[in-house]
Design a protein around this motif. Structure first.
Motif, PDB file in Angstrom:
ATOM      1  N   TYR A  24       0.809  -1.218   0.000  1.00  0.00           N
ATOM      2  CA  TYR A  24       0.000   0.000   0.000  1.00  0.00           C
ATOM      3  C   TYR A  24       0.842   1.269   0.000  1.00  0.00           C
ATOM      4  CZ  TYR A  24      -4.189  -2.730   0.471  1.00  0.00           C
ATOM      5  OH  TYR A  24      -5.207  -3.612   0.235  1.00  0.00           O
ATOM      6  N   VAL A  25       2.103   1.173   0.412  1.00  0.00           N
ATOM      7  CA  VAL A  25       2.978   2.342   0.397  1.00  0.00           C
ATOM      8  C   VAL A  25       3.525   2.595  -1.004  1.00  0.00           C
ATOM      9  CG1 VAL A  25       5.229   3.159   1.204  1.00  0.00           C
ATOM     10  CG2 VAL A  25       3.573   2.309   2.817  1.00  0.00           C
ATOM     11  N   GLY A  27       3.688   3.479  -4.616  1.00  0.00           N
ATOM     12  CA  GLY A  27       2.797   4.359  -5.360  1.00  0.00           C
ATOM     13  C   GLY A  27       2.140   3.698  -6.555  1.00  0.00           C
ATOM     14  N   LYS A  28       2.923   3.009  -7.357  1.00  0.00           N
ATOM     15  CA  LYS A  28       2.388   2.359  -8.545  1.00  0.00           C
ATOM     16  C   LYS A  28       2.005   0.935  -8.212  1.00  0.00           C
ATOM     17  CE  LYS A  28       5.224   5.000 -11.714  1.00  0.00           C
ATOM     18  NZ  LYS A  28       6.229   4.928 -12.762  1.00  0.00           N
ATOM     19  N   ARG A  29       0.745   0.648  -8.294  1.00  0.00           N
ATOM     20  CA  ARG A  29       0.278  -0.710  -8.019  1.00  0.00           C
ATOM     21  C   ARG A  29       0.018  -1.425  -9.340  1.00  0.00           C
ATOM     22  NH1 ARG A  29      -3.528   1.587  -3.848  1.00  0.00           N
ATOM     23  NH2 ARG A  29      -2.179   1.849  -2.067  1.00  0.00           N
ATOM     24  N   THR A  30       1.074  -1.783  -9.997  1.00  0.00           N
ATOM     25  CA  THR A  30       0.961  -2.467 -11.269  1.00  0.00           C
ATOM     26  C   THR A  30       0.898  -3.975 -11.043  1.00  0.00           C
ATOM     27  OG1 THR A  30       3.350  -2.574 -11.521  1.00  0.00           O
ATOM     28  CG2 THR A  30       2.252  -0.641 -12.429  1.00  0.00           C
ATOM     29  N   ARG A  31       0.684  -4.671 -12.111  1.00  0.00           N
ATOM     30  CA  ARG A  31       0.640  -6.127 -12.031  1.00  0.00           C
ATOM     31  C   ARG A  31       2.004  -6.679 -11.623  1.00  0.00           C
ATOM     32  NH1 ARG A  31      -1.969  -9.111 -16.978  1.00  0.00           N
ATOM     33  NH2 ARG A  31      -3.729  -7.989 -16.112  1.00  0.00           N
ATOM     34  N   PHE A  32       3.073  -6.050 -12.128  1.00  0.00           N
ATOM     35  CA  PHE A  32       4.421  -6.492 -11.777  1.00  0.00           C
ATOM     36  C   PHE A  32       4.691  -6.338 -10.285  1.00  0.00           C
ATOM     37  CE2 PHE A  32       8.917  -5.486 -11.083  1.00  0.00           C
ATOM     38  CZ  PHE A  32       9.470  -6.694 -11.491  1.00  0.00           C
ATOM     39  N   SER A  33       4.283  -5.217  -9.700  1.00  0.00           N
ATOM     40  CA  SER A  33       4.522  -5.022  -8.265  1.00  0.00           C
ATOM     41  C   SER A  33       3.709  -6.010  -7.442  1.00  0.00           C
ATOM     42  CB  SER A  33       4.203  -3.589  -7.857  1.00  0.00           C
ATOM     43  OG  SER A  33       2.823  -3.334  -7.941  1.00  0.00           O
ATOM     44  N   ARG A  34       2.514  -6.309  -7.864  1.00  0.00           N
ATOM     45  CA  ARG A  34       1.686  -7.279  -7.148  1.00  0.00           C
ATOM     46  C   ARG A  34       2.315  -8.665  -7.189  1.00  0.00           C
ATOM     47  NH1 ARG A  34      -3.280  -7.834 -10.110  1.00  0.00           N
ATOM     48  NH2 ARG A  34      -3.247  -5.575  -9.968  1.00  0.00           N
ATOM     49  N   TYR A  35       2.767  -9.068  -8.371  1.00  0.00           N
ATOM     50  CA  TYR A  35       3.384 -10.392  -8.493  1.00  0.00           C
ATOM     51  C   TYR A  35       4.725 -10.465  -7.773  1.00  0.00           C
ATOM     52  CZ  TYR A  35      -0.130 -11.602 -11.977  1.00  0.00           C
ATOM     53  OH  TYR A  35      -1.297 -11.858 -12.613  1.00  0.00           O
ATOM     54  N   ILE A  87       9.882   3.938   5.862  1.00  0.00           N
ATOM     55  CA  ILE A  87      10.739   4.916   5.182  1.00  0.00           C
ATOM     56  C   ILE A  87      10.079   5.394   3.892  1.00  0.00           C
ATOM     57  CG2 ILE A  87      12.934   5.172   3.947  1.00  0.00           C
ATOM     58  CD1 ILE A  87      14.163   3.353   6.101  1.00  0.00           C
ATOM     59  N   LEU A  88       9.537   4.465   3.108  1.00  0.00           N
ATOM     60  CA  LEU A  88       8.866   4.865   1.871  1.00  0.00           C
ATOM     61  C   LEU A  88       7.636   5.714   2.149  1.00  0.00           C
ATOM     62  CD1 LEU A  88       9.120   1.613  -0.278  1.00  0.00           C
ATOM     63  CD2 LEU A  88      10.360   3.756  -0.579  1.00  0.00           C
ATOM     64  N   GLY A  89       6.935   5.417   3.241  1.00  0.00           N
ATOM     65  CA  GLY A  89       5.773   6.230   3.611  1.00  0.00           C
ATOM     66  C   GLY A  89       6.168   7.646   3.995  1.00  0.00           C
ATOM     67  N   PHE A  90       7.271   7.799   4.748  1.00  0.00           N
ATOM     68  CA  PHE A  90       7.738   9.138   5.110  1.00  0.00           C
ATOM     69  C   PHE A  90       8.206   9.918   3.885  1.00  0.00           C
ATOM     70  CE2 PHE A  90       8.605   7.760   9.681  1.00  0.00           C
ATOM     71  CZ  PHE A  90       7.486   8.433  10.144  1.00  0.00           C
TER      72      PHE A  90
END
Length: 96
Positions: A24-25, A27-35, A87-90
């Motif tokens: 959820y942190v 930014g891009k929720r693509t298919r690649f990031s999900r897999y 860290i990514l959220g901040f």
């Protein structure tokens, strides 16, 4: 419910929560990031699952160093993933 089952369940729940926070942190929720997050989750949970399965088949009542190391590895990965998502959220909040 014995102590090992409770610790293993809690470890897997925290590992799932860490990867959900990371997902959820990002930014891009693509298919690649999900897999890729799914593959990383399976890869980081596998050592503990294998050692738990092997420990359930053992009849001896002695210390299992491999099981302890797999718990330690899983907890270290969970902590690092939580830290990375924090860290990514901040960074994401700072850019807004």
């Amino acid at each position: 419910m014995d102590r090992l089952t409770l610790q293993a369940s809690l470890s897997f729940v925290l590992l799932i929560a860490a990867y959900l926070c990371l997902y959820y942190v990002i930014g891009k929720r693509t298919r690649f990031s999900r897999y890729s997050i799914t593959v990383l989750f399976v890869a980081s949970g596998t050592p503990l699952a294998i050692m738990l399965a092997l420990d359930s088949q053992r009849e001896q009542m002695d210390a299992n160093i491999g099981l302890g190391m797999s718990f330690l590895l899983t907890w270290a990965i969970t902590g690092l993933i939580f830290l990375l998502s924090l860290i990514l959220g901040f960074i994401r909040l700072k850019r807004r």
